[in-house]
Write a protein that holds these residues in place. Structure first.
Motif, PDB file in Angstrom:
ATOM      1  N   ALA A  87       0.830  -1.208   0.000  1.00 40.54           N
ATOM      2  CA  ALA A  87       0.000   0.000   0.000  1.00 40.54           C
ATOM      3  C   ALA A  87       0.865   1.258   0.000  1.00 40.54           C
ATOM      4  N   LEU A  88       1.962   1.229   0.728  1.00 38.89           N
ATOM      5  CA  LEU A  88       2.873   2.375   0.744  1.00 38.89           C
ATOM      6  C   LEU A  88       3.526   2.568  -0.620  1.00 38.89           C
ATOM      7  N   ASP A  89       3.873   1.479  -1.270  1.00 34.79           N
ATOM      8  CA  ASP A  89       4.406   1.581  -2.628  1.00 34.79           C
ATOM      9  C   ASP A  89       3.382   2.242  -3.557  1.00 34.79           C
ATOM     10  N   LEU A  94       1.256   7.012  -6.609  1.00 32.69           N
ATOM     11  CA  LEU A  94       0.112   7.880  -6.874  1.00 32.69           C
ATOM     12  C   LEU A  94       0.368   9.328  -6.456  1.00 32.69           C
ATOM     13  N   GLY A  95       1.411   9.548  -5.668  1.00 32.01           N
ATOM     14  CA  GLY A  95       1.673  10.884  -5.152  1.00 32.01           C
ATOM     15  C   GLY A  95       0.826  11.241  -3.954  1.00 32.01           C
ATOM     16  N   ALA A  96       0.316  10.235  -3.247  1.00 32.66           N
ATOM     17  CA  ALA A  96      -0.489  10.489  -2.051  1.00 32.66           C
ATOM     18  C   ALA A  96       0.420  10.849  -0.888  1.00 32.66           C
ATOM     19  N   PRO A  97       0.124  11.908  -0.155  1.00 32.48           N
ATOM     20  CA  PRO A  97       0.987  12.274   0.970  1.00 32.48           C
ATOM     21  C   PRO A  97       0.847  11.368   2.170  1.00 32.48           C
ATOM     22  N   CYS A  98      -0.280  10.641   2.264  1.00 40.35           N
ATOM     23  CA  CYS A  98      -0.471   9.774   3.428  1.00 40.35           C
ATOM     24  C   CYS A  98      -1.255   8.525   3.049  1.00 40.35           C
ATOM     25  N   LEU A  99      -1.015   7.482   3.830  1.00 46.22           N
ATOM     26  CA  LEU A  99      -1.783   6.242   3.761  1.00 46.22           C
ATOM     27  C   LEU A  99      -2.661   6.188   5.000  1.00 46.22           C
ATOM     28  N   VAL A 100      -3.972   6.187   4.819  1.00 45.85           N
ATOM     29  CA  VAL A 100      -4.906   6.141   5.936  1.00 45.85           C
ATOM     30  C   VAL A 100      -4.927   4.727   6.509  1.00 45.85           C
ATOM     31  N   LEU A 101      -4.794   4.646   7.831  1.00 49.71           N
ATOM     32  CA  LEU A 101      -4.723   3.357   8.511  1.00 49.71           C
ATOM     33  C   LEU A 101      -5.969   3.125   9.359  1.00 49.71           C
ATOM     34  N   VAL A 102      -6.761   2.128   8.980  1.00 45.04           N
ATOM     35  CA  VAL A 102      -7.810   1.584   9.841  1.00 45.04           C
ATOM     36  C   VAL A 102      -7.156   0.404  10.546  1.00 45.04           C
ATOM     37  N   ARG A 137       3.338   9.454   4.638  1.00 43.62           N
ATOM     38  CA  ARG A 137       3.101   9.441   6.077  1.00 43.62           C
ATOM     39  C   ARG A 137       2.010   8.439   6.421  1.00 43.62           C
ATOM     40  N   LEU A 138       2.207   7.711   7.491  1.00 44.46           N
ATOM     41  CA  LEU A 138       1.199   6.810   8.027  1.00 44.46           C
ATOM     42  C   LEU A 138       0.205   7.639   8.839  1.00 44.46           C
ATOM     43  N   VAL A 172       4.416   9.549  11.247  1.00 36.44           N
ATOM     44  CA  VAL A 172       3.116   9.063  11.728  1.00 36.44           C
ATOM     45  C   VAL A 172       2.258  10.252  12.146  1.00 36.44           C
ATOM     46  N   GLY A 173       1.105  10.376  11.508  1.00 33.84           N
ATOM     47  CA  GLY A 173       0.152  11.411  11.854  1.00 33.84           C
ATOM     48  C   GLY A 173      -1.202  10.802  12.175  1.00 33.84           C
TER      49      GLY A 173
END
Length: 275
Positions: A87-89, A94-102, A137-138, A172-173
């Motif tokens: 998912a981080l890859d 995609l140029g996403a600044p963060c990966l949303v974590l559930v 960022r996570l 981590v945010g």
């Protein structure tokens, strides 16, 4: 200035749409950013989706979702962590600044909530260096307590911050999602505490009566009980300058024509979030 310069369509709001269709919808509605979901992006192809976003001149506000790593040590947990690395890859491409974590709920048969929360810390310790290498960022998403057992063992912004603060701010945010945090009497103090930890701000309304499937209980802004403007003001005062995603899980919204949903979303965003 149209007032929607920070507005982002979270792809789940138009759940019927493919990634290309959602991108086209943003262009048609003048929405400058999109929050993407992994499954439809994978159906399109990550590389192609990234090119479509770039060619459209859109920003990617986030990628949903990672997490679900509260299982006890073993093959299931290892597989979840490997999937989060993928998912981080994808987020990086995609140029996403963060990966949303559930983060996940209690493992099957377990009632040990503190242990599940501790495993969240362990997962972040493994994933944070990998995320930093990819410039992503996570983003821990605290979820309403109704989801604690099966989806998210972090129920308040304060709990999410207590974990996030064990790691560098740029690694981590936290996600401030109005649907999940509006009820918390400490929410404004915790938003102020979060400051630069705020990685994403998401909006949708809390409607009653909730449907039988509470996962689908998010409403269009203005259809429920949340007062958005003070939360928006608090997030801004904390220093957040990123996109504001509209993320709605609702069967009735999903059944409507996507173009109609987009039009209503823009109108309600201006009236309730910016008003």
């Amino acid at each position: 200035m149209t007032g929607i310069e920070r507005l982002s369509l979270n792809q789940k709001t138009v759940n019927r749409c493919t990634a290309p269709e959602a991108i086209d919808g943003c262009l048609a509605a003048g929405v400058p950013a999109i929050g993407l979901w992994r499954e439809p992006v994978q159906e399109t192809g990550v590389r192609r989706a990234a090119k479509l976003v770039r060619d459209a001149g859109l920003r990617v506000s986030s990628l949903c979702r990672g997490g679900f790593f509260t299982a006890e040590e073993g093959p299931r947990r290892r597989a979840a962590l490997d999937d989060n690395r993928r998912a981080l890859d994808e987020a990086a491409e995609l140029g996403a600044p963060c990966l949303v974590l559930v983060v996940g709920g209690l493992p099957d048969g377990s009632r040990d909530l503190p242990a599940a929360r501790q495993r969240v810390i362990g997962a972040l310790a493994e994933l944070a260096p990998y995320a930093a290498e990819r410039g992503v960022r996570l983003a821990l998403e605290p979820m309403h307590p109704v989801y604690c057992a099966d989806r998210g063992v972090l129920s308040t912004l304060g709990q999410a911050l207590a974990i996030a603060e064990e790691f560098p701010t740029d690694r981590v945010g936290v996600v401030v999602d109005t649907f999940h945090v509006w009820w918390d009497p400490e929410v404004f103090a915790q938003i102020e505490r979060a400051g630069p930890r705020i990685a994403s701000f998401q909006v949708s309304d809390w409607i009653t009566p909730l449907p039988a499937d509470v996962l689908l209980g998010r409403g269009m802004m203005g259809d429920g009980h949340i007062e958005f403007a003070p939360l928006r003001a608090a997030v801004d005062a904390a220093g957040y300058r990123g996109d504001i995603e509209v993320e709605i899980f609702n069967a009735d919204v999903w059944a409507r024509e996507p173009g109609e949903v987009m039009g209503t979303m823009v109108e309600r965003y201006l009236d309730t979030v910016c008003g």
